[in-house]
Design a protein around this motif. Structure first.
Motif, PDB file in Angstrom:
ATOM      1  N   VAL A 209      -8.212   3.821  -4.251  1.00 41.71           N
ATOM      2  CA  VAL A 209      -7.274   4.343  -3.763  1.00 41.71           C
ATOM      3  C   VAL A 209      -7.486   5.390  -2.508  1.00 41.71           C
ATOM      4  O   VAL A 209      -6.672   5.710  -2.008  1.00 41.71           O
ATOM      5  CB  VAL A 209      -6.442   4.926  -4.794  1.00 41.71           C
ATOM      6  N   LEU A 210      -8.748   6.017  -2.690  1.00 45.06           N
ATOM      7  CA  LEU A 210      -9.211   6.983  -1.631  1.00 45.06           C
ATOM      8  C   LEU A 210      -9.298   6.221  -0.319  1.00 45.06           C
ATOM      9  O   LEU A 210     -10.157   6.992   0.658  1.00 45.06           O
ATOM     10  CB  LEU A 210     -10.412   7.881  -2.152  1.00 45.06           C
ATOM     11  N   SER A 211      -9.317   4.888  -0.077  1.00 40.74           N
ATOM     12  CA  SER A 211      -9.624   4.394   1.232  1.00 40.74           C
ATOM     13  C   SER A 211      -8.113   4.269   1.922  1.00 40.74           C
ATOM     14  O   SER A 211      -8.143   3.746   2.802  1.00 40.74           O
ATOM     15  CB  SER A 211     -10.117   3.027   1.116  1.00 40.74           C
ATOM     16  N   THR A 212      -6.943   4.808   1.360  1.00 41.75           N
ATOM     17  CA  THR A 212      -5.481   4.630   1.935  1.00 41.75           C
ATOM     18  C   THR A 212      -5.189   5.747   2.964  1.00 41.75           C
ATOM     19  O   THR A 212      -4.067   5.345   3.575  1.00 41.75           O
ATOM     20  CB  THR A 212      -4.645   4.539   0.762  1.00 41.75           C
ATOM     21  N   SER A 213      -6.091   6.539   3.154  1.00 36.72           N
ATOM     22  CA  SER A 213      -5.812   7.461   3.890  1.00 36.72           C
ATOM     23  C   SER A 213      -7.055   8.077   4.801  1.00 36.72           C
ATOM     24  O   SER A 213      -7.946   7.728   4.407  1.00 36.72           O
ATOM     25  CB  SER A 213      -5.058   8.662   3.443  1.00 36.72           C
ATOM     26  N   ARG A 214      -6.835   8.863   5.762  1.00 34.39           N
ATOM     27  CA  ARG A 214      -7.968   9.142   6.582  1.00 34.39           C
ATOM     28  C   ARG A 214      -8.723  10.640   6.087  1.00 34.39           C
ATOM     29  O   ARG A 214      -9.889  10.894   6.268  1.00 34.39           O
ATOM     30  CB  ARG A 214      -7.855   9.457   7.917  1.00 34.39           C
ATOM     31  N   ASP A 215      -7.904  11.123   5.059  1.00 34.38           N
ATOM     32  CA  ASP A 215      -8.530  12.424   4.429  1.00 34.38           C
ATOM     33  C   ASP A 215      -7.442  12.621   3.210  1.00 34.38           C
ATOM     34  O   ASP A 215      -6.328  12.294   3.140  1.00 34.38           O
ATOM     35  CB  ASP A 215      -8.477  13.671   5.484  1.00 34.38           C
ATOM     36  N   PHE A 216      -8.253  13.697   2.498  1.00 36.10           N
ATOM     37  CA  PHE A 216      -7.411  14.169   1.287  1.00 36.10           C
ATOM     38  C   PHE A 216      -7.876  15.602   1.037  1.00 36.10           C
ATOM     39  O   PHE A 216      -8.679  16.252   1.595  1.00 36.10           O
ATOM     40  CB  PHE A 216      -8.063  13.192   0.197  1.00 36.10           C
TER      41      PHE A 216
ATOM     42  N   LEU B 100      -6.925   3.310 -10.447  1.00 40.67           N
ATOM     43  CA  LEU B 100      -7.231   3.955  -9.328  1.00 40.67           C
ATOM     44  C   LEU B 100      -7.363   2.860  -8.221  1.00 40.67           C
ATOM     45  O   LEU B 100      -8.334   2.802  -7.116  1.00 40.67           O
ATOM     46  CB  LEU B 100      -8.611   4.775  -9.153  1.00 40.67           C
ATOM     47  N   ARG B 101      -6.490   1.629  -8.199  1.00 30.48           N
ATOM     48  CA  ARG B 101      -6.220   0.867  -7.271  1.00 30.48           C
ATOM     49  C   ARG B 101      -4.920   1.024  -6.679  1.00 30.48           C
ATOM     50  O   ARG B 101      -3.996   1.184  -7.305  1.00 30.48           O
ATOM     51  CB  ARG B 101      -6.418  -0.495  -7.764  1.00 30.48           C
ATOM     52  N   ASN B 102      -4.731   0.349  -5.318  1.00 32.34           N
ATOM     53  CA  ASN B 102      -3.262   0.140  -5.047  1.00 32.34           C
ATOM     54  C   ASN B 102      -2.381  -0.811  -5.879  1.00 32.34           C
ATOM     55  O   ASN B 102      -3.013  -1.845  -6.129  1.00 32.34           O
ATOM     56  CB  ASN B 102      -3.050  -0.024  -3.424  1.00 32.34           C
ATOM     57  N   ILE B 103      -1.073  -0.835  -5.976  1.00 34.38           N
ATOM     58  CA  ILE B 103      -0.399  -1.574  -6.915  1.00 34.38           C
ATOM     59  C   ILE B 103       0.115  -2.550  -5.875  1.00 34.38           C
ATOM     60  O   ILE B 103       0.806  -2.086  -4.751  1.00 34.38           O
ATOM     61  CB  ILE B 103       0.682  -0.953  -7.496  1.00 34.38           C
ATOM     62  N   ASP B 104      -0.046  -4.091  -5.897  1.00 39.19           N
ATOM     63  CA  ASP B 104       0.302  -4.897  -5.048  1.00 39.19           C
ATOM     64  C   ASP B 104       1.768  -4.826  -4.772  1.00 39.19           C
ATOM     65  O   ASP B 104       2.659  -4.752  -5.656  1.00 39.19           O
ATOM     66  CB  ASP B 104      -0.135  -6.238  -5.745  1.00 39.19           C
ATOM     67  N   SER B 105       2.246  -5.559  -3.684  1.00 39.57           N
ATOM     68  CA  SER B 105       3.563  -5.853  -3.352  1.00 39.57           C
ATOM     69  C   SER B 105       4.062  -6.898  -4.258  1.00 39.57           C
ATOM     70  O   SER B 105       3.405  -7.678  -4.485  1.00 39.57           O
ATOM     71  CB  SER B 105       3.626  -6.081  -1.916  1.00 39.57           C
ATOM     72  N   GLY B 106       5.358  -6.456  -4.839  1.00 49.07           N
ATOM     73  CA  GLY B 106       6.000  -7.180  -5.732  1.00 49.07           C
ATOM     74  C   GLY B 106       5.818  -7.023  -7.094  1.00 49.07           C
ATOM     75  O   GLY B 106       6.557  -7.265  -7.879  1.00 49.07           O
ATOM     76  N   ASP B 107       4.717  -6.005  -7.362  1.00 55.30           N
ATOM     77  CA  ASP B 107       4.504  -5.706  -8.871  1.00 55.30           C
ATOM     78  C   ASP B 107       5.350  -4.466  -9.285  1.00 55.30           C
ATOM     79  O   ASP B 107       5.732  -3.579  -8.338  1.00 55.30           O
ATOM     80  CB  ASP B 107       3.020  -5.093  -8.981  1.00 55.30           C
ATOM     81  N   GLU B 108       5.624  -4.328 -10.521  1.00 54.16           N
ATOM     82  CA  GLU B 108       6.410  -3.117 -10.959  1.00 54.16           C
ATOM     83  C   GLU B 108       5.309  -1.957 -11.194  1.00 54.16           C
ATOM     84  O   GLU B 108       4.463  -2.078 -11.545  1.00 54.16           O
ATOM     85  CB  GLU B 108       7.195  -3.684 -12.409  1.00 54.16           C
ATOM     86  N   VAL B 109       6.183  -0.658 -10.700  1.00 53.02           N
ATOM     87  CA  VAL B 109       5.584   0.310 -10.725  1.00 53.02           C
ATOM     88  C   VAL B 109       6.525   1.314 -11.452  1.00 53.02           C
ATOM     89  O   VAL B 109       7.556   1.500 -11.547  1.00 53.02           O
ATOM     90  CB  VAL B 109       5.381   0.975  -9.409  1.00 53.02           C
ATOM     91  N   LEU B 110       5.522   2.359 -12.317  1.00 53.67           N
ATOM     92  CA  LEU B 110       6.201   3.425 -13.261  1.00 53.67           C
ATOM     93  C   LEU B 110       5.899   4.356 -12.280  1.00 53.67           C
ATOM     94  O   LEU B 110       4.941   4.686 -11.887  1.00 53.67           O
ATOM     95  CB  LEU B 110       5.754   3.503 -14.531  1.00 53.67           C
TER      96      LEU B 110
ATOM     97  N   PRO C 206       0.804  -1.167  -0.045  1.00 54.34           N
ATOM     98  CA  PRO C 206       0.077   0.036   0.093  1.00 54.34           C
ATOM     99  C   PRO C 206       1.009   1.240  -0.176  1.00 54.34           C
ATOM    100  O   PRO C 206       1.931   1.354   0.461  1.00 54.34           O
ATOM    101  CB  PRO C 206      -0.845   0.033   1.281  1.00 54.34           C
ATOM    102  N   GLY C 207       0.236   2.379  -0.635  1.00 47.60           N
ATOM    103  CA  GLY C 207       1.017   3.430  -0.779  1.00 47.60           C
ATOM    104  C   GLY C 207       1.539   3.852  -2.173  1.00 47.60           C
ATOM    105  O   GLY C 207       2.252   4.901  -2.483  1.00 47.60           O
ATOM    106  N   HIS C 208       1.094   2.705  -3.110  1.00 44.16           N
ATOM    107  CA  HIS C 208       1.525   3.102  -4.425  1.00 44.16           C
ATOM    108  C   HIS C 208       0.091   3.007  -5.406  1.00 44.16           C
ATOM    109  O   HIS C 208      -0.107   2.006  -6.070  1.00 44.16           O
ATOM    110  CB  HIS C 208       2.595   1.984  -4.996  1.00 44.16           C
ATOM    111  N   PRO C 209      -0.483   4.284  -5.266  1.00 39.69           N
ATOM    112  CA  PRO C 209      -1.941   4.196  -6.050  1.00 39.69           C
ATOM    113  C   PRO C 209      -1.534   4.367  -7.559  1.00 39.69           C
ATOM    114  O   PRO C 209      -1.114   5.349  -7.938  1.00 39.69           O
ATOM    115  CB  PRO C 209      -2.498   5.137  -5.217  1.00 39.69           C
ATOM    116  N   CYS C 210      -2.202   3.440  -8.219  1.00 41.37           N
ATOM    117  CA  CYS C 210      -2.219   3.574  -9.791  1.00 41.37           C
ATOM    118  C   CYS C 210      -3.267   4.564 -10.107  1.00 41.37           C
ATOM    119  O   CYS C 210      -4.286   4.425  -9.860  1.00 41.37           O
ATOM    120  CB  CYS C 210      -2.268   2.323 -10.421  1.00 41.37           C
ATOM    121  N   ARG C 211      -2.861   5.586 -10.951  1.00 41.79           N
ATOM    122  CA  ARG C 211      -3.684   6.703 -11.385  1.00 41.79           C
ATOM    123  C   ARG C 211      -4.688   6.472 -12.424  1.00 41.79           C
ATOM    124  O   ARG C 211      -5.574   7.192 -12.855  1.00 41.79           O
ATOM    125  CB  ARG C 211      -2.988   8.246 -11.556  1.00 41.79           C
TER     126      ARG C 211
END
Length: 156
Positions: free
Chosen positions: A93-100, A45-55, A37-42
């Motif tokens: 992805v908007l469930s990853t923090s308490r506010d935005f 709009l889902r988090n990118i799973d652990s172990g997956d490659e991210v740009l 968690p912490g790598h939201p795909c824009r």
């Protein structure tokens, strides 16, 4: 109040990067591996799973360069993903923090002063609808309350 629709990064923008295009600063995207968690795909709009490659690349969600065209780092699945389509539903992805930060922009793509507010997740749709009910607001951005990173756009 108007209905709100959550809009992900346009597929044309994602395709540009996936096809080897350069970012808003004319750099090639960097590749890293998600540690969870912490790598939201824009795009999806889902988090990118652990172990997956991210740009990781600089993104400017505005059509033209101008003083209010904020540019910043965003994440995208390295492997193509489907664009977020449930536009009337709060994206995962908007469930990853308490506010935005929720902030309105005019038709000229500039911040409408006084509209930005750190907003609890549950209040995002209602606050965005209130902003979009104004004639001087064309669309709304949702941004990280901690880092100001662009998350998604909200339209009428």
């Amino acid at each position: 109040m108007p209905a709100v629709h959550f809009s992900a990064m346009p597929t044309t923008d994602a395709e540009h990067i996936w096809n080897g295009g350069r970012d808003a600063y004319d750099n090639l995207p960097e590749t890293m591996v998600s540690d969870g968690p912490g790598h939201p795909c824009r795009h999806c709009l889902r988090n990118i799973d652990s172990g997956d490659e991210v740009l990781v690349f600089a993104y400017r969600p505005f059509p033209d360069l101008q003083p209010y065209a904020e540019t910043g780092p965003v994440f995208l699945h390295k492997q193509r993903c489907e664009r977020y389509a449930a536009d009337e539903v709060l994206p995962p992805v908007l469930s990853t923090s308490r506010d935005f930060i929720v902030r309105g922009y005019g038709a000229n793509n500039r911040i409408v002063y006084g509209t930005g507010a750190v907003t609890p997740i549950a209040d995002i749709p209602a606050y965005a609808a209130t902003l979009l009910d104004r004639t001087d607001i064309a669309y709304v951005h949702v941004r990280s309350a901690r880092n100001n990173c662009y998350q998604c756009r909200i339209d009428r």
